[in-house]
Design an enzyme around this catalytic site. Structure first.
Site, PDB file in Angstrom:
ATOM      1  N   PHE A  20      -5.767  -8.406  -0.102  1.00  0.00           N
ATOM      2  CA  PHE A  20      -6.035  -9.698   0.536  1.00  0.00           C
ATOM      3  C   PHE A  20      -5.611  -9.680   2.009  1.00  0.00           C
ATOM      4  O   PHE A  20      -6.456  -9.787   2.918  1.00  0.00           O
ATOM      5  CB  PHE A  20      -5.295 -10.779  -0.278  1.00  0.00           C
ATOM      6  CG  PHE A  20      -4.991 -12.046   0.455  1.00  0.00           C
ATOM      7  CD1 PHE A  20      -5.974 -12.747   1.137  1.00  0.00           C
ATOM      8  CD2 PHE A  20      -3.688 -12.560   0.441  1.00  0.00           C
ATOM      9  CE1 PHE A  20      -5.672 -13.930   1.798  1.00  0.00           C
ATOM     10  CE2 PHE A  20      -3.387 -13.736   1.100  1.00  0.00           C
ATOM     11  CZ  PHE A  20      -4.376 -14.418   1.789  1.00  0.00           C
ATOM     12  N   ASP A  65      -2.985   6.947  -3.374  1.00  0.00           N
ATOM     13  CA  ASP A  65      -1.727   6.292  -3.730  1.00  0.00           C
ATOM     14  C   ASP A  65      -0.650   6.768  -2.759  1.00  0.00           C
ATOM     15  O   ASP A  65      -0.375   7.969  -2.688  1.00  0.00           O
ATOM     16  CB  ASP A  65      -1.374   6.681  -5.180  1.00  0.00           C
ATOM     17  CG  ASP A  65      -0.172   5.931  -5.708  1.00  0.00           C
ATOM     18  OD1 ASP A  65       0.724   5.562  -4.911  1.00  0.00           O
ATOM     19  OD2 ASP A  65      -0.115   5.718  -6.935  1.00  0.00           O
ATOM     20  N   VAL A  66      -0.026   5.849  -2.014  1.00  0.00           N
ATOM     21  CA  VAL A  66       0.944   6.252  -0.984  1.00  0.00           C
ATOM     22  C   VAL A  66       2.227   6.844  -1.568  1.00  0.00           C
ATOM     23  O   VAL A  66       3.051   7.375  -0.832  1.00  0.00           O
ATOM     24  CB  VAL A  66       1.293   5.102  -0.004  1.00  0.00           C
ATOM     25  CG1 VAL A  66       0.061   4.672   0.777  1.00  0.00           C
ATOM     26  CG2 VAL A  66       1.945   3.920  -0.706  1.00  0.00           C
ATOM     27  N   LEU A  82       1.392  -2.350   4.074  1.00  0.00           N
ATOM     28  CA  LEU A  82       1.207  -3.556   3.259  1.00  0.00           C
ATOM     29  C   LEU A  82       0.979  -3.210   1.792  1.00  0.00           C
ATOM     30  O   LEU A  82       0.705  -4.098   0.984  1.00  0.00           O
ATOM     31  CB  LEU A  82      -0.004  -4.357   3.775  1.00  0.00           C
ATOM     32  CG  LEU A  82       0.214  -5.295   4.960  1.00  0.00           C
ATOM     33  CD1 LEU A  82       0.506  -4.515   6.227  1.00  0.00           C
ATOM     34  CD2 LEU A  82      -1.015  -6.155   5.184  1.00  0.00           C
ATOM     35  N   THR A 101       6.232   2.388  -4.910  1.00  0.00           N
ATOM     36  CA  THR A 101       5.395   2.165  -3.718  1.00  0.00           C
ATOM     37  C   THR A 101       6.257   1.698  -2.539  1.00  0.00           C
ATOM     38  O   THR A 101       6.046   2.107  -1.397  1.00  0.00           O
ATOM     39  CB  THR A 101       4.300   1.132  -4.032  1.00  0.00           C
ATOM     40  OG1 THR A 101       3.506   1.645  -5.094  1.00  0.00           O
ATOM     41  CG2 THR A 101       3.418   0.858  -2.831  1.00  0.00           C
ATOM     42  N   TYR A 154      10.342  -6.100  -7.823  1.00  0.00           N
ATOM     43  CA  TYR A 154       9.692  -6.470  -6.563  1.00  0.00           C
ATOM     44  C   TYR A 154      10.741  -6.779  -5.492  1.00  0.00           C
ATOM     45  O   TYR A 154      10.751  -6.187  -4.426  1.00  0.00           O
ATOM     46  CB  TYR A 154       8.787  -7.678  -6.789  1.00  0.00           C
ATOM     47  CG  TYR A 154       7.970  -8.093  -5.580  1.00  0.00           C
ATOM     48  CD1 TYR A 154       6.918  -7.308  -5.102  1.00  0.00           C
ATOM     49  CD2 TYR A 154       8.239  -9.289  -4.917  1.00  0.00           C
ATOM     50  CE1 TYR A 154       6.163  -7.708  -3.999  1.00  0.00           C
ATOM     51  CE2 TYR A 154       7.490  -9.693  -3.820  1.00  0.00           C
ATOM     52  CZ  TYR A 154       6.449  -8.898  -3.361  1.00  0.00           C
ATOM     53  OH  TYR A 154       5.700  -9.297  -2.276  1.00  0.00           O
ATOM     54  N   THR A 184       1.439 -16.796   1.224  1.00  0.00           N
ATOM     55  CA  THR A 184       0.249 -16.831   2.078  1.00  0.00           C
ATOM     56  C   THR A 184      -0.992 -16.859   1.199  1.00  0.00           C
ATOM     57  O   THR A 184      -1.025 -16.203   0.154  1.00  0.00           O
ATOM     58  CB  THR A 184       0.243 -15.593   2.997  1.00  0.00           C
ATOM     59  OG1 THR A 184       1.463 -15.600   3.738  1.00  0.00           O
ATOM     60  CG2 THR A 184      -0.935 -15.601   3.952  1.00  0.00           C
TER      61      THR A 184
END
Ligand code: NAD
Ligand code: UDP
Length: 321
Positions: A20, A65-66, A82, A101, A154, A184
């Site tokens: 997004f 995938d980082v 992000l 991640t 998270y 947001t």
């Protein structure tokens, strides 16, 4: 040299660019004449978000995938990190991937920034304040996070991501930025992501009951996507390495927000109450005086106006007449 590697153009890597927020950022950077390399594994993002950009000669999409070693990439001037599941249902579905991640993925992207001498921005969150005991939340507040609670994968991952970013700034001279993003919303959110804005708008448009968790007295402050993108790009342009809050300080209870969504959509959906999740923050409102002073920035889009644009987007996404 291919058409996508034009000399003299600033190149930005946007990790999570098919999500997004990331897709809006890619669009903005391209509009400013930059080259953009979008790296995304599509775990919560959607190819459709970047579909219109694929034909742009300065846009490259890399599905990756980082967490894994990065593929060969062109030299970049800036890295925007992000990448991360962001809605509570998404990070609860991918708990270990969320931790990895924001830790291993952040390290890989910081190493890339160190290699290229690139400026690096980490997308952190108001969740680093946890269930806050200070209100509104200033950047100096160190938070009230439960390290073993159901949201820890998270919140603690983001806190570690900030620590890693700050450390690479100090120990390896990477020119870092940290943005703490407050709730947001806007077009290109996944209508099924389970966040309150998407849930209420889709429920109202489908004529289904709006599900208020708890008694709806908990508060959130909702920022429209264009305001966030403006603030992030301004932050990238100034010399400031500590965290900066970006959010809209207009605060609403979730129950009042449900009524507002019904009003804006003209829906007669009933409001129903469902159990509140453990550790759901009771209050949230950003203190944005730092962003105002540092960036000359403030949130511009009123909630009603942003919601009307969101409703239009969900209306089309749902294929409603
Ligand atoms: P989103 O889910 O739409 O976007 C995240 C993107 O990252 C997705 O495209 C996803 O596929 C990608 N991704 C996740 N893990 C990845 C990995 N290991 N490798 C490559 N790509 C990966 O969510 P969003 O709302 O656009 O959030 C973007 C960032 O902003 C996240 O880091 C989130 O934590 C942060 N943030 C968002 C909000 C908000 O209200 N939207 C608030 C605070 C912080
Ligand atoms: N919420 C709700 N109904 C929903 C989804 C969320 O009442 O269908 C509440 C949730 O409990 C929280 C607030 O709305 O108090 C914001 O939730 P969201 O998942 O959007 O983001 P959070 O700010 O919790 O990360």
């Amino acid at each position: 040299m291919s058409g996508k590697e034009r000399r003299g153009t600033m190149t930005s890597l946007v990790a999570g660019g098919a999500g997004f927020i990331g897709s809006h950022l890619c669009e903005r950077l391209l509009a400013e004449g930059e080259a953009v390399v979008c790296v995304d594994n599509l775990v919560t993002g959607r190819r459709a978000n970047v579909e219109p950009l694929l034909a742009h000669p300065a846009f490259t999409f890399v599905e990756h995938d980082v967490v894994d070693p990065l593929p060969p990439l062109p030299r970049v001037d800036r890295v925007f990190h992000l990448a991360s599941p962001a809605s509570p249902p998404a990070y609860l579905r991918h708990p270990i991937a969320t931790l990895r991640t924001n830790s291993e993925g952040t390290r890989r992207l910081l190493e890339l920034a160190a290699r290229d001498g690139a400026r690096f921005l980490y997308a952190s969150t108001s969740e680093v304040y946890g269930d806050p005991l200070e209100h509104p939340q200033r950047e100096e507040y160190r938070g009230n996070v439960n390290p073993i609670g159901p949201r820890a994968m998270y919140n603690e991952a983001k806190r570690f991501g900030e620590a890693l970013t700050a450390t690479f700034g100090r120990a390896h001279g990477v020119d870092v930025r940290i943005v703490r993003i407050f709730n947001t919303y806007g077009p290109r959110m996944d209508p099924e992501d389970g966040r309150v804005v998407t849930n209420f708008v889709t429920q109202a448009l489908r004529g289904q009951p709006l599900t208020v968790f708890g008694d709806g007295s908990q508060t959130r402050s909702f920022q429209y996507i264009d305001d966030l993108i403006e603030g992030m790009t301004r932050l990238m342009a100034v010399d400031y390495r500590k965290p900066v809050n970006l959010g809209n300080p207009e605060e609403h209870t979730v129950l009042r927000f449900a009524h507002l969504v019904r009003d804006v959509t003209g829906s007669s959906s009933p409001i129903v109450f469902a159990p509140l999740a453990e550790d759901d923050p009771k209050l949230r409102r950003p203190d944005i005086s730092l962003a105002e002073a540092l960036l000359g920035w403030t949130a511009q889009v009123p909630l009603r106006e942003g919601l009307a644009r969101m409703v239009e987007y969900v209306h089309h996404a749902e294929g409603l007449p």
